[in-house]
Scaffold this motif. Structure first.
Motif, PDB file in Angstrom:
ATOM      1  N   ASP A  22      41.912  33.706  48.481  1.00 29.56           N
ATOM      2  CA  ASP A  22      43.190  33.391  48.251  1.00 29.56           C
ATOM      3  C   ASP A  22      43.591  32.070  48.538  1.00 29.56           C
ATOM      4  O   ASP A  22      44.865  31.677  48.348  1.00 29.56           O
ATOM      5  CB  ASP A  22      44.324  34.479  48.514  1.00 29.56           C
ATOM      6  CG  ASP A  22      44.325  34.489  50.129  1.00 29.56           C
ATOM      7  OD1 ASP A  22      43.315  33.948  50.633  1.00 29.56           O
ATOM      8  OD2 ASP A  22      45.325  34.980  50.593  1.00 29.56           O
ATOM      9  N   THR A  60      38.467  34.846  38.396  1.00 30.57           N
ATOM     10  CA  THR A  60      39.488  35.764  38.963  1.00 30.57           C
ATOM     11  C   THR A  60      39.554  35.772  40.502  1.00 30.57           C
ATOM     12  O   THR A  60      38.451  35.272  41.069  1.00 30.57           O
ATOM     13  CB  THR A  60      39.272  37.050  38.274  1.00 30.57           C
ATOM     14  OG1 THR A  60      38.063  37.559  38.830  1.00 30.57           O
ATOM     15  CG2 THR A  60      39.197  36.897  36.744  1.00 30.57           C
ATOM     16  N   TYR A  61      40.720  36.376  40.985  1.00 31.12           N
ATOM     17  CA  TYR A  61      40.432  36.775  42.533  1.00 31.12           C
ATOM     18  C   TYR A  61      39.102  37.723  42.811  1.00 31.12           C
ATOM     19  O   TYR A  61      38.794  37.284  43.902  1.00 31.12           O
ATOM     20  CB  TYR A  61      41.717  37.457  42.854  1.00 31.12           C
ATOM     21  CG  TYR A  61      41.729  37.870  44.379  1.00 31.12           C
ATOM     22  CD1 TYR A  61      41.885  36.647  45.351  1.00 31.12           C
ATOM     23  CD2 TYR A  61      41.722  38.891  44.653  1.00 31.12           C
ATOM     24  CE1 TYR A  61      42.382  36.974  46.785  1.00 31.12           C
ATOM     25  CE2 TYR A  61      41.680  39.550  45.984  1.00 31.12           C
ATOM     26  CZ  TYR A  61      42.087  38.399  47.033  1.00 31.12           C
ATOM     27  OH  TYR A  61      41.970  38.698  48.210  1.00 31.12           O
ATOM     28  N   ASN A  87      36.338  37.583  50.731  1.00 33.05           N
ATOM     29  CA  ASN A  87      37.773  37.999  50.776  1.00 33.05           C
ATOM     30  C   ASN A  87      38.608  37.106  51.921  1.00 33.05           C
ATOM     31  O   ASN A  87      39.837  37.151  51.494  1.00 33.05           O
ATOM     32  CB  ASN A  87      37.929  39.432  51.270  1.00 33.05           C
ATOM     33  CG  ASN A  87      37.299  39.736  52.450  1.00 33.05           C
ATOM     34  OD1 ASN A  87      37.022  38.876  53.303  1.00 33.05           O
ATOM     35  ND2 ASN A  87      37.454  40.925  52.923  1.00 33.05           N
ATOM     36  N   ARG A 133      46.176  34.250  44.114  1.00 32.66           N
ATOM     37  CA  ARG A 133      45.317  35.180  43.485  1.00 32.66           C
ATOM     38  C   ARG A 133      45.254  34.747  41.959  1.00 32.66           C
ATOM     39  O   ARG A 133      44.155  34.417  41.665  1.00 32.66           O
ATOM     40  CB  ARG A 133      46.006  36.585  43.799  1.00 32.66           C
ATOM     41  CG  ARG A 133      45.650  37.071  45.159  1.00 32.66           C
ATOM     42  CD  ARG A 133      46.512  38.439  45.168  1.00 32.66           C
ATOM     43  NE  ARG A 133      46.172  39.426  46.459  1.00 32.66           N
ATOM     44  CZ  ARG A 133      45.184  40.115  46.764  1.00 32.66           C
ATOM     45  NH1 ARG A 133      44.635  40.715  45.568  1.00 32.66           N
ATOM     46  NH2 ARG A 133      44.862  40.613  47.825  1.00 32.66           N
ATOM     47  N   ASP A 134      46.204  34.898  41.289  1.00 29.74           N
ATOM     48  CA  ASP A 134      46.145  34.685  39.818  1.00 29.74           C
ATOM     49  C   ASP A 134      46.831  33.180  39.636  1.00 29.74           C
ATOM     50  O   ASP A 134      47.857  32.987  39.641  1.00 29.74           O
ATOM     51  CB  ASP A 134      47.045  35.530  39.075  1.00 29.74           C
ATOM     52  CG  ASP A 134      46.549  37.130  39.200  1.00 29.74           C
ATOM     53  OD1 ASP A 134      44.856  37.395  39.381  1.00 29.74           O
ATOM     54  OD2 ASP A 134      47.210  37.903  39.650  1.00 29.74           O
ATOM     55  N   ARG A 147      36.031  35.674  42.917  1.00 28.40           N
ATOM     56  CA  ARG A 147      35.929  34.527  44.221  1.00 28.40           C
ATOM     57  C   ARG A 147      35.569  35.639  45.667  1.00 28.40           C
ATOM     58  O   ARG A 147      35.023  35.235  46.204  1.00 28.40           O
ATOM     59  CB  ARG A 147      37.358  34.091  44.433  1.00 28.40           C
ATOM     60  CG  ARG A 147      38.044  32.889  43.338  1.00 28.40           C
ATOM     61  CD  ARG A 147      38.896  31.987  43.726  1.00 28.40           C
ATOM     62  NE  ARG A 147      40.085  32.781  44.018  1.00 28.40           N
ATOM     63  CZ  ARG A 147      41.054  32.975  43.254  1.00 28.40           C
ATOM     64  NH1 ARG A 147      40.897  32.658  41.843  1.00 28.40           N
ATOM     65  NH2 ARG A 147      42.198  33.472  43.498  1.00 28.40           N
ATOM     66  N   VAL A 148      36.127  36.649  45.400  1.00 28.10           N
ATOM     67  CA  VAL A 148      35.928  37.601  46.622  1.00 28.10           C
ATOM     68  C   VAL A 148      34.381  37.983  46.557  1.00 28.10           C
ATOM     69  O   VAL A 148      33.834  38.071  47.592  1.00 28.10           O
ATOM     70  CB  VAL A 148      36.639  39.117  46.422  1.00 28.10           C
ATOM     71  CG1 VAL A 148      36.141  39.962  47.493  1.00 28.10           C
ATOM     72  CG2 VAL A 148      38.172  38.743  46.866  1.00 28.10           C
TER      73      VAL A 148
END
Length: 343
Positions: free
Chosen positions: A303, A287-288, A299, A203-204, A291-292
Motif C-alpha cells: 500500500d 491490483t493490491y 503485504n 490500495r486502489d 502487489r502483495v
C-alpha cells in the motif's frame, strides 16, 4: 507542504586507515516507516557487518491527519527497539548512536515518545534535523558514486519526507581514493510514501490519481531545479543520480525478478531510468493483491510502493539522467563511518 533549502559546503574526510581498536559499533535509524539496526566492527576498507535488523513499524501512521504518533504505532516501534536493544547487548556494542527522523520531528508527542523509548528499552534516541539526515545519507552512499562524474544528486524517499542533496566530488587527493563528496545544497519536502499514500490511498490507485501524485511532487521540487538548473547539467553529462530508499531498492528487486529480496543483488545496481519509470507504471497498474503477491513488495509495502513510484518518477522527470545508481545503504552506514572516525 513544507520545503527547506539550505546552502552548505561540508567536506567529508575519511582517514587513510581505520584506527585499530576492539570497539563494536552500532547505528539505529528510526524513520517514519522503518526501524533499522546495523552492528559492525572496523576493517581496513571500511567495516565488517556483524548483525542487522530491519522492521516496518509505520511509526508515522496517521501523523499527517492527527499531528501525533498513535499509541499503536508507538507500541509497534518500541517492540522493534526492544529487539534492537537485545542485539546490542548480545553483540557487546561499545559505541552507539540512535537517531530518529521525520515522524519524531513532526509529532507533537515526539518528546513523550523519546522518553518512553528510554524508559522501556534504555536507548537514547536523538532527533536529527533534515540537514544532518541528508549529510549522513551522503556519507553512507559515497562509495557507490562514480568519481568520473563531477556532481551528483542523491535522493532519499522516506516515509514522511523526501530529501535531495546536491554534491560535488573531489578526487584530487588520490586517483585511488574514494570520491570525497562536498554538499553544495539540499532540499527537503515533508512528503514521503506514508504521507502520500494516506492522502491519495494505497490500495486502489487509478492512472489519474497516480499522475496527480507525480505532478504534486514534481511541483514541490521545481523550485530546487529552477534555482540551479540541474537539468542542463544532466544534458551536459556532468551530474549523476543515486537513490537510497525502500522504493528504489524494491524497483530493482522487481526488475531482477528476485524470488525474495536480496540486498547483495540490489545494492550498487545501475538501472536505466526509462526502464525504472516503466516499472513504476507496471507496479502502479497492478491490483493490491498482485502487489502483495510480488515477493519483493509483499503485504508490508503493497500500500506504499505506488506512492514511492510516483515520487521517484517526479524526480526522474525533473532530472532525466540516463541511468540511476541504487543504494541499499545510507543513514546507518553514515553514522558508523562518523563513529569509527571519532566523530
Amino acid at each position: 507542504m513544507t520545503a527547506t533549502s539550505h546552502t552548505r559546503k561540508r567536506p567529508y574526510t575519511k582517514r587513510a586507515q581505520q584506527r585499530a581498536d576492539n570497539n563494536i559499533y552500532a547505528a539505529i535509524d528510526l524513520g517514519t516507516n522503518n526501524c533499522r539496526l546495523l552492528v559492525a566492527r572496523p576493517s581496513r576498507k571500511s567495516f565488517r557487518v556483524l548483525d542487522t535488523f530491519s522492521r516496518i513499524v509505520r511509526l508515522g501512521e496517521g501523523l499527517s491527519r492527527n499531528g501525533e504518533l498513535s499509541e499503536d504505532a508507538m507500541r509497534r516501534t518500541i517492540s522493534a527497539l526492544k529487539i534492537c536493544a537485545g542485539k546490542l547487548k548480545r553483540r557487546g556494542v561499545t559505541r552507539l548512536r540512535c537517531v530518529a527522523t521525520e515522524a519524531c520531528r513532526r509529532a507533537d508527542n515526539g518528546a513523550y515518545f523519546i522518553a518512553q523509548v528510554k524508559q522501556e528499552t534504555g536507548l537514547d534516541l536523538e532527533i536529527i534535523d533534515n540537514s544532518e539526515e541528508a549529510s549522513l545519507a551522503i556519507m553512507g552512499c559515497a562509495p557507490l558514486l562514480n568519481p568520473e562524474v563531477p556532481e551528483a544528486l542523491i535522493f532519499d524517499i522516506g516515509g514522511g519526507s523526501t530529501e535531495v542533496s546536491w554534491i560535488r566530488l573531489d578526487t584530487s587527493s588520490s586517483s585511488r581514493a574514494l570520491p570525497k563528496p562536498m554538499m553544495e545544497d539540499w532540499y527537503s519536502v515533508s512528503k514521503g510514501v506514508v504521507t502520500l499514500a494516506e492522502k491519495y490511498g494505497g490500495r486502489d490507485i487509478t492512472p489519474e490519481i497516480y499522475q496527480q501524485m507525480v505532478q504534486e511532487i514534481y511541483e514541490d521540487f521545481l523550485e530546487f531545479e529552477q534555482k540551479y538548473d540541474f537539468a542542463q547539467r544532466v544534458r551536459d553529462g556532468k551530474i549523476q543520480m543515486l537513490g537510497t530508499s525502500g522504493t528504489v531498492t524494491t524497483l530493482v528487486g522487481v526488475y531482477k525478478k528476485l524470488p525474495r529480496y536480496d540486498r547483495n543483488r540490489v545494492d550498487g545496481t545501475l538501472i536505466n531510468c526509462d526502464t525504472a519509470i516503466g516499472l513504476c507504471h507496471k507496479i502502479s497498474s497492478m491490483t493490491y493483491a498482485q502487489r502483495v503477491a510480488n515477493p519483493c513488495i509483499g503485504n508490508q509495502r503493497a500500500d506504499l510502493v505506488v506512492a514511492g513510484c510516483a515520487i521517484f518518477e517526479a524526480l526522474a522527470k525533473l532530472w532525466p539522467v540516463a541511468q540511476l545508481r541504487v543504494a541499499d545503504r545510507g543513514l546507518r552506514e553514515g553514522i558508523l563511518y562518523k563513529l569509527m572516525n571519532g566523530n
